[in-house]
Motif scaffolding. Sequence first.
Motif, PDB file in Angstrom:
ATOM      1  N   GLU A 201       0.833  -1.206   0.000  1.00  0.00           N
ATOM      2  CA  GLU A 201       0.000   0.000   0.000  1.00  0.00           C
ATOM      3  C   GLU A 201       0.866   1.252   0.000  1.00  0.00           C
ATOM      4  O   GLU A 201       0.508   2.273  -0.629  1.00  0.00           O
ATOM      5  N   ASN A 204       2.028   1.664  -3.521  1.00  0.00           N
ATOM      6  CA  ASN A 204       0.918   2.161  -4.331  1.00  0.00           C
ATOM      7  C   ASN A 204       0.655   3.632  -4.048  1.00  0.00           C
ATOM      8  O   ASN A 204       0.366   4.416  -4.965  1.00  0.00           O
ATOM      9  N   ASN A 205       0.749   3.997  -2.780  1.00  0.00           N
ATOM     10  CA  ASN A 205       0.511   5.384  -2.397  1.00  0.00           C
ATOM     11  C   ASN A 205       1.562   6.301  -3.003  1.00  0.00           C
ATOM     12  O   ASN A 205       1.250   7.428  -3.441  1.00  0.00           O
ATOM     13  N   GLN A 206       2.810   5.840  -3.004  1.00  0.00           N
ATOM     14  CA  GLN A 206       3.882   6.652  -3.600  1.00  0.00           C
ATOM     15  C   GLN A 206       3.630   6.860  -5.084  1.00  0.00           C
ATOM     16  O   GLN A 206       3.866   7.957  -5.633  1.00  0.00           O
ATOM     17  N   GLN A 208       0.680   6.789  -6.488  1.00  0.00           N
ATOM     18  CA  GLN A 208      -0.452   7.714  -6.598  1.00  0.00           C
ATOM     19  C   GLN A 208      -0.005   9.145  -6.341  1.00  0.00           C
ATOM     20  O   GLN A 208      -0.487  10.090  -6.990  1.00  0.00           O
ATOM     21  N   GLN A 209       0.916   9.311  -5.377  1.00  0.00           N
ATOM     22  CA  GLN A 209       1.426  10.654  -5.096  1.00  0.00           C
ATOM     23  C   GLN A 209       2.146  11.230  -6.328  1.00  0.00           C
ATOM     24  O   GLN A 209       2.004  12.426  -6.649  1.00  0.00           O
TER      25      GLN A 209
END
Length: 234
Positions: A201, A204-206, A208-209
Amino acid sequence: MRMRTVLLVMLLMVAGICQAQQVKVEESEQTVNGVLRRGQQLTVQLDPKFVEKFWKDHLANKAGKVKYSKGVYTIENAVVDTISNKPMRVLSTVGSGTNGSYVWWSLDMGVAYVDKSATPQEYAAAENFMRGFARKVYREDVLRQINEAEDVLRATKQEQDRVVKQANDIQLNIDKNKKRKQELEAELVRNANDLKQLEQEVINNQTQQEVSRQRVQDMEKAVEAARAKLQQIR
């Protein structure tokens, strides 16, 4: 195993007592109240205090009221039908010697003392009386030993029950510990999976960032381009 050992020891002790039962009755003289008297003496291999207690009770039950003074038991007008149908005066002492404990008594029939030579019939009857008492006191001693053995047996059983319960409690704790270990190991596996999921996660967040940042930059460029066009319109 321990209980069997204790039982074996106690049974051997009782058996040894039974085998050690020796009864000896002989004519004997003793000085009582300053007078040398002829009588009978019973010898047994038992504690003198134990013998004396039962002898006093035996005399009281079989012959009559017993008086005690300065180590001498006296019964006036004693009636012992198995020895004589006439009242007798009984003097008796209890003590211990090299051969064991002894019970001595002298029987005064008024006209004569019970004597092996002079009154053989009464002497034999008195000897049987003594031997009967010996059997009784030996039997009481064996019963006492059996009671003591049973007390030891009860205490040993209680100790065995305690040890068995302790062993069961220990095993229960071991089982609980194993179960808890399995639960912890399963929890560690879950935690490891959760950690992998969280790490994914984060990745994935990186991503998305980065996408979001790129969009912001594109929008900023679009806004700047729009402003530039606005300034060109005059």
